[in-house]
Write a protein that holds these residues in place. Structure first.
Motif, PDB file in Angstrom:
ATOM      1  N   PRO A  18      48.267   2.507  -8.712  1.00  0.00           N
ATOM      2  CA  PRO A  18      47.180   3.283  -8.091  1.00  0.00           C
ATOM      3  C   PRO A  18      46.352   2.453  -7.108  1.00  0.00           C
ATOM      4  CG  PRO A  18      46.648   2.833 -10.378  1.00  0.00           C
ATOM      5  CD  PRO A  18      48.048   2.343 -10.152  1.00  0.00           C
ATOM      6  N   ILE A  21      46.301   2.611  -2.713  1.00  0.00           N
ATOM      7  CA  ILE A  21      45.369   3.291  -1.809  1.00  0.00           C
ATOM      8  C   ILE A  21      44.216   2.372  -1.414  1.00  0.00           C
ATOM      9  CG2 ILE A  21      43.783   5.241  -1.596  1.00  0.00           C
ATOM     10  CD1 ILE A  21      45.814   6.783  -3.369  1.00  0.00           C
ATOM     11  N   TRP A  24      45.505  -0.366   0.894  1.00  0.00           N
ATOM     12  CA  TRP A  24      45.764   0.155   2.226  1.00  0.00           C
ATOM     13  C   TRP A  24      44.453   0.326   2.984  1.00  0.00           C
ATOM     14  CZ3 TRP A  24      44.133   4.564   4.717  1.00  0.00           C
ATOM     15  CH2 TRP A  24      44.694   4.780   5.971  1.00  0.00           C
ATOM     16  N   MET A  25      43.420   0.765   2.289  1.00  0.00           N
ATOM     17  CA  MET A  25      42.111   0.919   2.935  1.00  0.00           C
ATOM     18  C   MET A  25      41.569  -0.428   3.415  1.00  0.00           C
ATOM     19  SD  MET A  25      40.206   3.662   0.540  1.00  0.00           S
ATOM     20  CE  MET A  25      40.769   5.323   0.375  1.00  0.00           C
ATOM     21  N   TYR A  28      43.419  -1.288   6.515  1.00  0.00           N
ATOM     22  CA  TYR A  28      42.959  -0.466   7.621  1.00  0.00           C
ATOM     23  C   TYR A  28      41.630  -0.984   8.167  1.00  0.00           C
ATOM     24  CZ  TYR A  28      41.606   3.576  10.352  1.00  0.00           C
ATOM     25  OH  TYR A  28      41.224   4.391  11.371  1.00  0.00           O
ATOM     26  N   PHE A  51      35.152   4.157   2.850  1.00  0.00           N
ATOM     27  CA  PHE A  51      36.134   3.430   2.049  1.00  0.00           C
ATOM     28  C   PHE A  51      35.502   2.387   1.138  1.00  0.00           C
ATOM     29  CE2 PHE A  51      39.597   4.031   5.493  1.00  0.00           C
ATOM     30  CZ  PHE A  51      39.746   5.341   5.113  1.00  0.00           C
ATOM     31  N   CYS A  58      37.340   0.371  -7.409  1.00  0.00           N
ATOM     32  CA  CYS A  58      38.668  -0.030  -7.880  1.00  0.00           C
ATOM     33  C   CYS A  58      38.716  -1.522  -8.203  1.00  0.00           C
ATOM     34  CB  CYS A  58      39.720   0.327  -6.847  1.00  0.00           C
ATOM     35  SG  CYS A  58      39.994   2.098  -6.731  1.00  0.00           S
ATOM     36  N   THR A  92      52.142  -2.706  -3.518  1.00  0.00           N
ATOM     37  CA  THR A  92      51.776  -2.478  -2.121  1.00  0.00           C
ATOM     38  C   THR A  92      52.711  -3.226  -1.186  1.00  0.00           C
ATOM     39  OG1 THR A  92      49.477  -2.210  -2.784  1.00  0.00           O
ATOM     40  CG2 THR A  92      49.893  -2.615  -0.462  1.00  0.00           C
TER      41      THR A  92
END
Length: 100
Positions: A18, A21, A24-25, A28, A51, A58, A92
């Motif tokens: 999980p 995400i 990836w943020m 980004y 984000f 997390c 990832t």
């Protein structure tokens, strides 16, 4: 309970699924910071405001889940946290390598 290094690695690989995400943020945000796209003229504040709390939550949950396990293993603290970080990033990295 968890004395072996591979149990900690497996636990963190499962946590890393999980975590794709939020990782990836973070990627980004780093990519937008260095070279913003011309059509993204809202600035980085919007991206961080949207984000940032999710990534921070997390990260806190990952730390809170690993803290009790770090005391139960035979690894030193630095070895455990490095193994945990690499295990969390493994899904990832596998996803990024699969999309190339």
């Amino acid at each position: 309970m968890v004395r072996r290094w591979y149990a900690a690695l497996g636990f963190n690989v499962l946590l890393g699924i999980p975590a794709v995400i939020p990782l990836w943020m973070l990627w980004y945000i780093a990519a937008t910071w260095a070279h913003p796209a011309p059509e993204e003229n809202d600035g980085l504040g919007v991206v961080v405001a949207l984000f940032g709390p999710l990534v921070a939550a997390c990260g806190f949950l990952w730390w809170a889940a690993n803290r009790p396990l770090a005391r139960r293993t035979h690894l030193s603290q630095s070895q455990y946290w490095l193994l945990s970080l690499l295990g969390m990033c493994l899904p990832t990295v596998a996803l990024f390598c699969n999309t190339v």
